[in-house]
Write a protein that holds these residues in place. Structure first.
Motif, mmCIF file in Angstrom:
data_model
loop_
_atom_site.group_PDB
_atom_site.id
_atom_site.type_symbol
_atom_site.label_atom_id
_atom_site.label_comp_id
_atom_site.label_asym_id
_atom_site.label_seq_id
_atom_site.Cartn_x
_atom_site.Cartn_y
_atom_site.Cartn_z
ATOM 1 N N LEU A 37 0.857 -1.180 0.000
ATOM 2 C CA LEU A 37 0.000 0.000 0.000
ATOM 3 C C LEU A 37 0.896 1.234 0.000
ATOM 4 O O LEU A 37 2.054 1.166 0.443
ATOM 5 C CB LEU A 37 -0.897 -0.006 1.255
ATOM 6 C CG LEU A 37 -2.136 0.887 1.203
ATOM 7 C CD1 LEU A 37 -3.148 0.352 0.201
ATOM 8 C CD2 LEU A 37 -2.782 0.987 2.571
ATOM 9 N N ARG A 38 0.373 2.324 -0.493
ATOM 10 C CA ARG A 38 1.063 3.614 -0.376
ATOM 11 C C ARG A 38 0.016 4.709 -0.328
ATOM 12 O O ARG A 38 -1.097 4.542 -0.839
ATOM 13 C CB ARG A 38 2.048 3.826 -1.521
ATOM 14 C CG ARG A 38 1.440 4.119 -2.858
ATOM 15 C CD ARG A 38 2.518 4.341 -3.942
ATOM 16 N NE ARG A 38 1.949 4.807 -5.171
ATOM 17 C CZ ARG A 38 1.411 4.037 -6.105
ATOM 18 N NH1 ARG A 38 1.378 2.737 -5.938
ATOM 19 N NH2 ARG A 38 0.901 4.553 -7.204
ATOM 20 N N LEU A 39 0.354 5.799 0.302
ATOM 21 C CA LEU A 39 -0.504 6.973 0.279
ATOM 22 C C LEU A 39 -0.396 7.571 -1.115
ATOM 23 O O LEU A 39 0.697 7.638 -1.694
ATOM 24 C CB LEU A 39 -0.076 7.973 1.350
ATOM 25 C CG LEU A 39 -0.331 7.493 2.774
ATOM 26 C CD1 LEU A 39 0.448 8.305 3.773
ATOM 27 C CD2 LEU A 39 -1.815 7.553 3.079
ATOM 28 N N HIS A 40 -1.532 8.001 -1.662
ATOM 29 C CA HIS A 40 -1.579 8.378 -3.069
ATOM 30 C C HIS A 40 -2.645 9.438 -3.296
ATOM 31 O O HIS A 40 -3.826 9.213 -3.001
ATOM 32 C CB HIS A 40 -1.898 7.111 -3.876
ATOM 33 C CG HIS A 40 -2.185 7.334 -5.323
ATOM 34 N ND1 HIS A 40 -1.213 7.614 -6.240
ATOM 35 C CD2 HIS A 40 -3.352 7.291 -6.007
ATOM 36 C CE1 HIS A 40 -1.764 7.736 -7.434
ATOM 37 N NE2 HIS A 40 -3.061 7.540 -7.318
ATOM 38 N N ARG A 41 -2.201 10.597 -3.763
ATOM 39 C CA ARG A 41 -3.097 11.684 -4.137
ATOM 40 C C ARG A 41 -4.050 12.047 -3.001
ATOM 41 O O ARG A 41 -3.730 11.908 -1.848
ATOM 42 C CB ARG A 41 -3.825 11.343 -5.431
ATOM 43 C CG ARG A 41 -2.854 11.093 -6.582
ATOM 44 C CD ARG A 41 -3.512 10.716 -7.852
ATOM 45 N NE ARG A 41 -4.237 11.866 -8.390
ATOM 46 C CZ ARG A 41 -4.927 11.829 -9.507
ATOM 47 N NH1 ARG A 41 -4.994 10.711 -10.200
ATOM 48 N NH2 ARG A 41 -5.557 12.891 -9.945
ATOM 49 N N GLY A 80 -5.605 9.566 -0.315
ATOM 50 C CA GLY A 80 -6.042 8.276 -0.819
ATOM 51 C C GLY A 80 -4.967 7.215 -0.680
ATOM 52 O O GLY A 80 -3.930 7.416 -0.052
ATOM 53 N N ALA A 81 -5.219 6.077 -1.295
ATOM 54 C CA ALA A 81 -4.297 4.950 -1.242
ATOM 55 C C ALA A 81 -4.180 4.343 -2.631
ATOM 56 O O ALA A 81 -5.075 4.479 -3.464
ATOM 57 C CB ALA A 81 -4.794 3.898 -0.258
ATOM 58 N N ALA A 82 -3.074 3.669 -2.851
ATOM 59 C CA ALA A 82 -2.850 2.907 -4.081
ATOM 60 C C ALA A 82 -2.093 1.646 -3.693
ATOM 61 O O ALA A 82 -1.495 1.568 -2.620
ATOM 62 C CB ALA A 82 -2.060 3.739 -5.096
ATOM 63 N N GLY A 83 -2.110 0.696 -4.586
ATOM 64 C CA GLY A 83 -1.447 -0.580 -4.305
ATOM 65 C C GLY A 83 -2.486 -1.672 -4.167
ATOM 66 O O GLY A 83 -3.313 -1.859 -5.051
ATOM 67 N N GLY A 84 -2.453 -2.348 -3.047
ATOM 68 C CA GLY A 84 -3.336 -3.485 -2.814
ATOM 69 C C GLY A 84 -4.736 -3.094 -2.395
ATOM 70 O O GLY A 84 -5.208 -3.507 -1.328
ATOM 71 N N LEU A 85 -5.420 -2.327 -3.234
ATOM 72 C CA LEU A 85 -6.754 -1.838 -2.861
ATOM 73 C C LEU A 85 -7.784 -2.962 -2.772
ATOM 74 O O LEU A 85 -8.657 -2.917 -1.895
ATOM 75 C CB LEU A 85 -7.219 -0.759 -3.832
ATOM 76 C CG LEU A 85 -6.372 0.510 -3.854
ATOM 77 C CD1 LEU A 85 -6.973 1.533 -4.806
ATOM 78 C CD2 LEU A 85 -6.222 1.086 -2.461
ATOM 79 N N GLU A 86 -7.694 -3.941 -3.647
ATOM 80 C CA GLU A 86 -8.646 -5.056 -3.554
ATOM 81 C C GLU A 86 -8.427 -5.836 -2.263
ATOM 82 O O GLU A 86 -9.388 -6.251 -1.608
ATOM 83 C CB GLU A 86 -8.534 -5.974 -4.776
ATOM 84 C CG GLU A 86 -9.136 -5.362 -6.030
ATOM 85 C CD GLU A 86 -10.573 -4.887 -5.841
ATOM 86 O OE1 GLU A 86 -11.396 -5.639 -5.283
ATOM 87 O OE2 GLU A 86 -10.873 -3.743 -6.239
ATOM 88 N N GLU A 87 -7.173 -6.019 -1.880
ATOM 89 C CA GLU A 87 -6.865 -6.698 -0.618
ATOM 90 C C GLU A 87 -7.371 -5.880 0.573
ATOM 91 O O GLU A 87 -7.899 -6.424 1.539
ATOM 92 C CB GLU A 87 -5.363 -6.944 -0.483
ATOM 93 C CG GLU A 87 -4.800 -7.939 -1.484
ATOM 94 C CD GLU A 87 -4.337 -7.296 -2.797
ATOM 95 O OE1 GLU A 87 -4.751 -6.154 -3.118
ATOM 96 O OE2 GLU A 87 -3.538 -7.946 -3.499
ATOM 97 N N MET A 88 -7.245 -4.554 0.473
ATOM 98 C CA MET A 88 -7.725 -3.687 1.551
ATOM 99 C C MET A 88 -9.247 -3.760 1.652
ATOM 100 O O MET A 88 -9.792 -3.821 2.753
ATOM 101 C CB MET A 88 -7.277 -2.252 1.295
ATOM 102 C CG MET A 88 -7.594 -1.333 2.450
ATOM 103 S SD MET A 88 -6.110 -0.732 3.200
ATOM 104 C CE MET A 88 -6.551 0.963 3.400
ATOM 105 N N ARG A 89 -9.932 -3.773 0.516
ATOM 106 C CA ARG A 89 -11.399 -3.908 0.534
ATOM 107 C C ARG A 89 -11.807 -5.243 1.153
ATOM 108 O O ARG A 89 -12.756 -5.317 1.932
ATOM 109 C CB ARG A 89 -11.961 -3.772 -0.874
ATOM 110 C CG ARG A 89 -12.001 -2.363 -1.369
ATOM 111 C CD ARG A 89 -12.709 -2.231 -2.723
ATOM 112 N NE ARG A 89 -12.560 -0.868 -3.190
ATOM 113 C CZ ARG A 89 -11.663 -0.469 -4.104
ATOM 114 N NH1 ARG A 89 -10.862 -1.345 -4.668
ATOM 115 N NH2 ARG A 89 -11.586 0.798 -4.455
#
Length: 189
Positions: A75-79, A91-100
């Motif tokens: 994960l990373r902080l994003h925009r 926001g966040a980017a990376g493993g967004l499906e895993e986070m959901r």
């Protein structure tokens, strides 16, 4: 006690975001916003509200199982973005499906433990950085965050956090957050 399940970003990610937020705080009108405390920055997975102490053992057990069934993810902080004219967020980017998936599992764990949860909504990962007192135009802040890219890290645990709301009545006082439990995610293979 007032609880939520969360992903807590590491100190390095908080530091990167803090530098970006410092620039935002220099924009015109920034003093009209209520900026959230850096020590409380988090990604809420499941907000539980007031939870009876009698439910805690079952809640801990079920959150532990949810964490164990979820692989660690990047994960990373994003925009950034906004919810209307009321909240500014990173926001966040990376493993967004895993986070959901982790958010769904945390919500289900709380429900199965007997916590009265609000209606389930589609999860939108965000970290609140400011709130508007007076319907401020948040677009300039979102535009400034448009190029923000944090360094990736690996999410390795889910935390259960207690929210202690301000009680002094002092303007600007922030909630205090206390981690009351954490469970490791399954190591990615």
């Amino acid at each position: 006690m007032r609880l939520f399940a969360a992903v807590l970003p590491p100190a390095s990610a908080v530091g990167e975001l803090a530098r970006a937020v410092d620039r935002l705080r220099n924009l015109p009108g920034a003093d009209s916003l209520r900026w959230t405390g850096r020590d409380g920055w988090h990604f809420t997975l499941a907000f539980m509200g007031e939870v009876d102490d009698a439910l805690l053992p079952e809640l801990h057990e079920r959150l532990g199982r949810a964490a164990h069934r979820t692989a660690a993810f990047p994960l990373r902080l994003h925009r950034g973005g906004r919810f209307g004219r009321r909240a500014l967020w990173a926001g966040a980017a990376g493993g967004l499906e895993e986070m959901r998936l982790l958010a769904e599992r945390a919500d289900a764990a709380a429900r199965r433990a007997g916590v009265g949860m609000e209606e389930h909504r589609r999860y939108h990962p965000h970290l609140t950085i400011a709130r508007s007192r007076d319907d401020a135009d948040l677009r300039p802040y979102v535009e400034e965050l448009d190029t923000f890219e944090g360094t990736p890290w690996e999410v390795t645990e889910v935390a259960l956090v207690r929210s202690n709301l301000p009680v002094s009545g002092v303007r600007g006082e922030q909630p205090r957050y206390e981690t009351v439990g954490s469970w490791p995610l399954e190591r990615a293979s």
